[in-house]
Design a protein around this motif. Structure first.
Motif, PDB file in Angstrom:
ATOM      1  N   TYR A  70       6.422  34.040  16.331  1.00 56.49           N
ATOM      2  CA  TYR A  70       6.267  33.327  14.987  1.00 56.49           C
ATOM      3  C   TYR A  70       7.404  31.940  14.958  1.00 56.49           C
ATOM      4  N   GLU A 169       4.883  40.498  11.279  1.00 60.38           N
ATOM      5  CA  GLU A 169       4.028  39.264  10.925  1.00 60.38           C
ATOM      6  C   GLU A 169       4.588  38.960   9.297  1.00 60.38           C
ATOM      7  N   ALA A 172       8.109  37.785   9.550  1.00 59.76           N
ATOM      8  CA  ALA A 172       8.307  36.678  10.135  1.00 59.76           C
ATOM      9  C   ALA A 172       8.082  35.493   9.211  1.00 59.76           C
ATOM     10  N   GLU A 173       6.980  35.870   8.388  1.00 61.38           N
ATOM     11  CA  GLU A 173       6.511  34.726   7.086  1.00 61.38           C
ATOM     12  C   GLU A 173       7.442  34.629   6.311  1.00 61.38           C
ATOM     13  N   GLY A 177       8.786  31.903   9.322  1.00 57.19           N
ATOM     14  CA  GLY A 177       7.985  31.554  10.702  1.00 57.19           C
ATOM     15  C   GLY A 177       6.606  31.158  10.487  1.00 57.19           C
ATOM     16  N   ASP A 178       5.773  30.687  11.618  1.00 55.96           N
ATOM     17  CA  ASP A 178       4.781  30.074  11.636  1.00 55.96           C
ATOM     18  C   ASP A 178       3.710  31.312  11.973  1.00 55.96           C
ATOM     19  N   LEU A 179       2.826  31.520  10.892  1.00 52.63           N
ATOM     20  CA  LEU A 179       1.742  32.691  11.452  1.00 52.63           C
ATOM     21  C   LEU A 179       0.436  31.652  11.616  1.00 52.63           C
ATOM     22  N   VAL A 184      -0.489  31.867  18.010  1.00 52.00           N
ATOM     23  CA  VAL A 184      -0.666  33.343  17.169  1.00 52.00           C
ATOM     24  C   VAL A 184      -2.241  33.353  16.981  1.00 52.00           C
ATOM     25  N   THR A 304       3.313  42.877  19.193  1.00 51.57           N
ATOM     26  CA  THR A 304       2.781  41.461  19.201  1.00 51.57           C
ATOM     27  C   THR A 304       1.183  41.470  19.603  1.00 51.57           C
TER      28      THR A 304
END
Length: 327
Positions: A70, A169, A172-173, A177-179, A184, A304
């Protein structure tokens, strides 16, 4: 022409309106605090709040690997998976060379940790305190480490694989982070496809059994039904065998001579035990091994979608062609 009384009344109303508007608006400091404050609640229900979003993150190796897809790039890393003899694949795509190693195994270099001036520490959480510390730290280390930076613990034990992945996840957000990246999305699609492929294969072979083995030439540890990876396979229809009872819920313990007492059509061998198993005569004589019905597993692989998609695809390759060898 307005009277003096009318002017005074109008002025009073204007002042009242100004005061009301001022009272309804937060101060500059309050507005700044509200807009920048960062808060995260883990699956244990423990909330960590910081004045602003953390910029410098230190994570255990397994968490660093699970957050990596992410775009989360920890400044420091510690824990298991960093040892020279650690099995390959446990850190996924995480590039350890970009992070400062502040401890390996159960050891933590507190001075090195403090030198990074982290805003947050992330790792496998201890269920004893709702994930307020790393599961392998003792109380003394916990106190010193969390005095340097707050700790967010991810619940990895007694959680389905999909829930652990989802928690990473969510974290991470929260960390920016980039979901929604193409990588992804592709990994998630591949995971769902691989999971359904195993489920379909097992529906066609309801009698097929497997045993997940870890160990060396002297002792064997069969994976139990509460081990996340074994639980996932069971949920998909692949029955696993091994010693029963609560003491064996995560890992059993057998001598090699006892392993044949738990016949299985497929053997899933821990990736770090390959060399040791090759030197174990009993292993070579197991019906599944003689028939070539062998796959791998690693309970420490990153949580992951990409890593589990790869693993389940490998499992599907084995079980799809496997035959029932046990009565």
């Amino acid at each position: 022409m307005r009277t003096v009384r009318q002017l005074v009344l109008a002025l009073g109303l204007l002042l009242l309106a100004a005061c009301s508007a001022t009272a309804s608006q937060p101060s500059a400091d309050e507005a700044s605090s509200t807009s920048t404050e960062w808060s995260y609640t883990n699956s244990y229900g423990l909330t960590v709040t910081l004045p602003e979003a953390p910029k410098v993150i230190v994570a255990d190796a397994y968490s660093a690997a699970s957050l990596w897809p992410y775009g989360i790039r920890p400044a420091g890393v510690f824990g298991h998976g960093l040892e020279k003899d650690a099995p390959p694949g446990e850190l996924g795509d995480a590039d350890v060379s970009t992070m400062k190693i502040v401890g390996t195994g159960n050891e933590l270099d507190l001075e090195a940790l403090a030198a990074l001036q982290p805003d947050l520490i992330v790792g496998y959480g201890s269920g004893d305190n709702k994930g307020a510390s790393w599961t392998w730290w003792d109380e003394a280390v916990t106190e010193k480490a969390t005095a340097i930076a707050p700790f967010v613990g991810v619940q990895f034990s007694d959680q389905p694989v999909v829930d652990v992945i989802a928690e990473y996840e969510d974290l991470a957000e929260a960390l920016g982070g980039d979901l929604t990246s193409e990588a992804v999305d592709t990994a998630k699609t591949n995971f769902e496809s691989a999971r359904e492929n195993v489920r379909t294969a097992m529906a066609a072979k309801p009698g097929l059994t497997a045993i997940a083995l870890n160990g060396d030439t002297s002792v064997v540890y069969p994976g139990g039904p509460k081990l996340a990876q074994v639980a996932l396979l069971n949920e998909l229809g692949l029955k696993t065998v091994g010693p029963s009872g609560e003491d064996n819920a995560y890992w059993g313990e057998l001598s090699w001579e006892e392993v044949p007492d738990y016949p299985a059509d497929v053997v899933l061998a821990y990736t770090g035990s390959t060399e040791a198993f090759a030197d174990a005569p009993v292993y070579a004589e197991l019906p599944a091994v003689k028939a070539g019905q062998v796959g791998g597993f690693d309970d420490k692989m990153p949580f992951t979608y990409a890593r589990y998609a790869t693993w389940l695809t490998e499992v599907n390759t084995v079980v799809s062609s496997a035959k029932v060898l046990t009565g």
